[in-house]
Design an enzyme around this catalytic site. Structure first.
Site, PDB file in Angstrom:
ATOM      1  N   HIS A  47     113.927  26.518  51.337  1.00 40.69           N
ATOM      2  CA  HIS A  47     114.671  27.491  51.037  1.00 40.69           C
ATOM      3  C   HIS A  47     114.609  27.122  49.320  1.00 40.69           C
ATOM      4  O   HIS A  47     115.856  28.287  48.599  1.00 40.69           O
ATOM      5  CB  HIS A  47     116.277  27.369  51.359  1.00 40.69           C
ATOM      6  CG  HIS A  47     116.680  28.264  53.134  1.00 40.69           C
ATOM      7  ND1 HIS A  47     117.389  27.759  53.267  1.00 40.69           N
ATOM      8  CD2 HIS A  47     115.551  28.306  53.678  1.00 40.69           C
ATOM      9  CE1 HIS A  47     117.363  27.878  54.643  1.00 40.69           C
ATOM     10  NE2 HIS A  47     116.227  29.068  55.322  1.00 40.69           N
ATOM     11  N   ARG A  59     104.119  32.821  49.807  1.00 41.71           N
ATOM     12  CA  ARG A  59     105.129  31.824  50.789  1.00 41.71           C
ATOM     13  C   ARG A  59     104.607  30.699  50.906  1.00 41.71           C
ATOM     14  O   ARG A  59     103.746  30.706  52.235  1.00 41.71           O
ATOM     15  CB  ARG A  59     106.277  32.764  51.315  1.00 41.71           C
ATOM     16  CG  ARG A  59     107.853  31.639  51.534  1.00 41.71           C
ATOM     17  CD  ARG A  59     108.109  32.129  52.986  1.00 41.71           C
ATOM     18  NE  ARG A  59     109.443  31.250  53.333  1.00 41.71           N
ATOM     19  CZ  ARG A  59     109.580  31.111  54.231  1.00 41.71           C
ATOM     20  NH1 ARG A  59     109.759  31.468  55.279  1.00 41.71           N
ATOM     21  NH2 ARG A  59     110.524  30.193  54.422  1.00 41.71           N
ATOM     22  N   ASN A  84     104.216  36.653  53.508  1.00 44.17           N
ATOM     23  CA  ASN A  84     105.302  35.783  53.836  1.00 44.17           C
ATOM     24  C   ASN A  84     104.535  35.653  55.417  1.00 44.17           C
ATOM     25  O   ASN A  84     105.005  36.234  56.521  1.00 44.17           O
ATOM     26  CB  ASN A  84     106.480  36.119  53.793  1.00 44.17           C
ATOM     27  CG  ASN A  84     107.606  35.266  54.497  1.00 44.17           C
ATOM     28  OD1 ASN A  84     107.113  34.253  55.288  1.00 44.17           O
ATOM     29  ND2 ASN A  84     109.181  35.473  54.276  1.00 44.17           N
ATOM     30  N   ARG A 133     119.039  25.260  65.230  1.00 48.98           N
ATOM     31  CA  ARG A 133     118.501  24.013  64.716  1.00 48.98           C
ATOM     32  C   ARG A 133     120.005  22.957  64.707  1.00 48.98           C
ATOM     33  O   ARG A 133     121.017  23.574  64.374  1.00 48.98           O
ATOM     34  CB  ARG A 133     118.163  24.521  63.717  1.00 48.98           C
ATOM     35  CG  ARG A 133     116.102  24.300  63.632  1.00 48.98           C
ATOM     36  CD  ARG A 133     116.197  24.617  61.902  1.00 48.98           C
ATOM     37  NE  ARG A 133     115.707  25.803  62.333  1.00 48.98           N
ATOM     38  CZ  ARG A 133     115.224  26.179  61.088  1.00 48.98           C
ATOM     39  NH1 ARG A 133     115.650  25.103  59.740  1.00 48.98           N
ATOM     40  NH2 ARG A 133     114.909  27.132  60.065  1.00 48.98           N
ATOM     41  N   GLU A 184     113.843  36.451  48.360  1.00 50.42           N
ATOM     42  CA  GLU A 184     112.392  36.239  47.735  1.00 50.42           C
ATOM     43  C   GLU A 184     111.409  36.199  47.627  1.00 50.42           C
ATOM     44  O   GLU A 184     111.077  36.264  46.513  1.00 50.42           O
ATOM     45  CB  GLU A 184     112.563  34.596  49.368  1.00 50.42           C
ATOM     46  CG  GLU A 184     113.944  34.440  49.362  1.00 50.42           C
ATOM     47  CD  GLU A 184     114.132  33.673  50.913  1.00 50.42           C
ATOM     48  OE1 GLU A 184     114.336  34.254  51.678  1.00 50.42           O
ATOM     49  OE2 GLU A 184     113.630  32.155  51.321  1.00 50.42           O
TER      50      GLU A 184
END
Ligand code: ADP
Length: 391
Positions: free
Chosen positions: A173, A84, A7, A232, A376
């Site tokens: 996601h 990923r 990742n 964010r 994940e």
């Protein structure tokens, strides 16, 4: 099958070597501060503590080469590598074994996620040349969202502009939301039909999933859209961007920085983006932290309402990621706002801490509420296994 999951982020690279059958993680770690003068390499092996050492990573290639060298010493065969990839653009509606064509497409869509795709591609490039016999599989954060109907993924902008710049809702996601569906379905069988998946971490998004197909999500062209997040701002009137540039004299980069790195929980608490700290302060009565949760909760509920309406109903809700898995107060506040709709949370179940998936609604709740700790890496490893075995 033993799969190495990589990742790569803009300045970090995380990895995990795991067995898809036993789910045993043989080793995991991370390379931090890539591209800076000083970096850190953290590595842990099954049953052992994490060892951290200084290292210098001029680029992602150096980082992945150190990871592979370290794993090589473990004497565990690696059967495939899963990467990923943040943005699959308009090309990928599923994971793919990387060949030259896939590589070119990953780079072609990279302007949509410039901080991520280029360094992820660098890691793949290195793995392909260093171990040409090993399959490399790209798993995209966006591919799960490619089933979102056109009316939900299209922005009402002029056609020529939409097409020239490939503007649409891509979401993010996706691997986590796909995992939520998979586990909910394993546990509930045919009882789950319409799932609202709530991934609430540093980045936050919702997905409306019907029979395994994503129907809508809150993130948009980029992961900036939707819910309020750690740093964010989430959805705001897009005219704010023009206004800040025109009247405030801010440059494009400054506005980008404000909205992605200086907003959200950090901006509202004027303290931190760590929701644990904000929760503690809110419990003590800090008005800014209380307001941060009020805003987060209000947006969460109203956007969840939109997702539920979009999929025409709801039978199951799942919570995942740092906040979703660990903050019972957020879960309770959310469920209380949907009490009228048939969401009845069991207070004792909601307080249980566990790494296992669990139901936290009452037995007679018309809508089931679950906490499903996301994984994940495991989902990526399963994709590697699926694609490699189907070759
Ligand atoms: P990422 O999106 O980076 O993968 P995580 O899923 O790890 O993020 O979530 C990180 C967020 O979860 C942080 O804001 C952190 O403060 C929050 N978090 C972790 N543990 C708790 C907790 N016990 N209570 C509330 N928030 C928590």
């Amino acid at each position: 099958m033993n799969v190495l999951v990589v990742n790569a982020g803009s300045s970090s690279l995380k990895y995990q070597l795991l067995d898809t059958e036993s789910r045993e993680v043989f080793a995991k770690g991370n390379c931090e501060c890539i591209g800076q003068d000083k970096g850190i390499f953290g590595h842990a092996e099954l049953g052992g503590d994490k060892v951290k050492e200084d290292a210098v990573f001029p680029d992602h290639k150096t980082a992945i080469s150190l990871v592979l060298k370290t794993l090589n010493e473990l004497d565990i065969s690696i059967d495939g590598i899963g990467h990923r990839i943040v943005q699959g653009g308009w090309y990928f509606d599923d994971s793919v074994i990387v060949d030259d064509d896939a590589m070119a497409k990953i780079l072609e869509v990279a302007p949509l996620a410039p901080l991520h795709n280029y360094c992820e591609a660098e890691a793949i490039d290195y793995c392909r040349s260093a171990f040409p016999e090993l399959p490399n599989v790209a798993v995209f954060d966006t591919s799960f969202h490619m089933t979102i109907p056109e009316c939900a993924h299209t922005y009402a902008l002029p056609k020529d502009i939409r097409e020239k710049f490939h503007i649409r809702k891509y979401g993010a996601h996706g691997t986590s939301h796909r995992y939520e569906w998979m586990r909910a379905h394993e546990i509930l069988g045919d009882k789950v039909h319409r799932l609202l998946s709530c991934h609430l971490g540093n980045g936050c998004s919702l997905a409306a999933i019907v029979d395994g197909y994503c129907m809508d999500t809150t993130m948009g062209l980029t992961p900036l859209d939707g819910l309020m997040m750690g740093t964010r701002c989430g959805s705001i009137d897009p005219a704010t961007v023009c206004y800040l540039q025109r009247e405030g004299g801010y440059t494009y980069d400054e506005v980008d920085d404000i909205m992605n790195k200086r907003s959200g929980f950090l901006a509202m608490s004027e303290l931190t983006n760590d929701v644990r700290v904000i929760r503690d302060r809110a419990t003590e009565g800090d008005p800014k932290c209380l307001m941060a949760f009020d805003m987060f909760g209000y947006r969460l509920v109203t956007m969840a309402g939109a997702m539920i309406a979009g999929m025409g109903g709801l039978d199951t809700i799942s919570f995942a990621a740092g906040i979703g898995e660990n903050d019972p107060t957020t879960r309770k506040a959310f469920c209380d706002m949907f009490e009228w709709f048939g969401v009845h949370i069991d207070l004792a179940r909601n307080e249980i801490r566990s790494d296992e998936p669990r139901i936290i609604s009452t037995d007679d709740s018309p809508i089931r509420v679950m906490v499903i700790p996301t994984d994940e890496e495991y989902m990526i490893a399963l994709d590697v296994k699926r694609l490699v075995e189907a070759r």
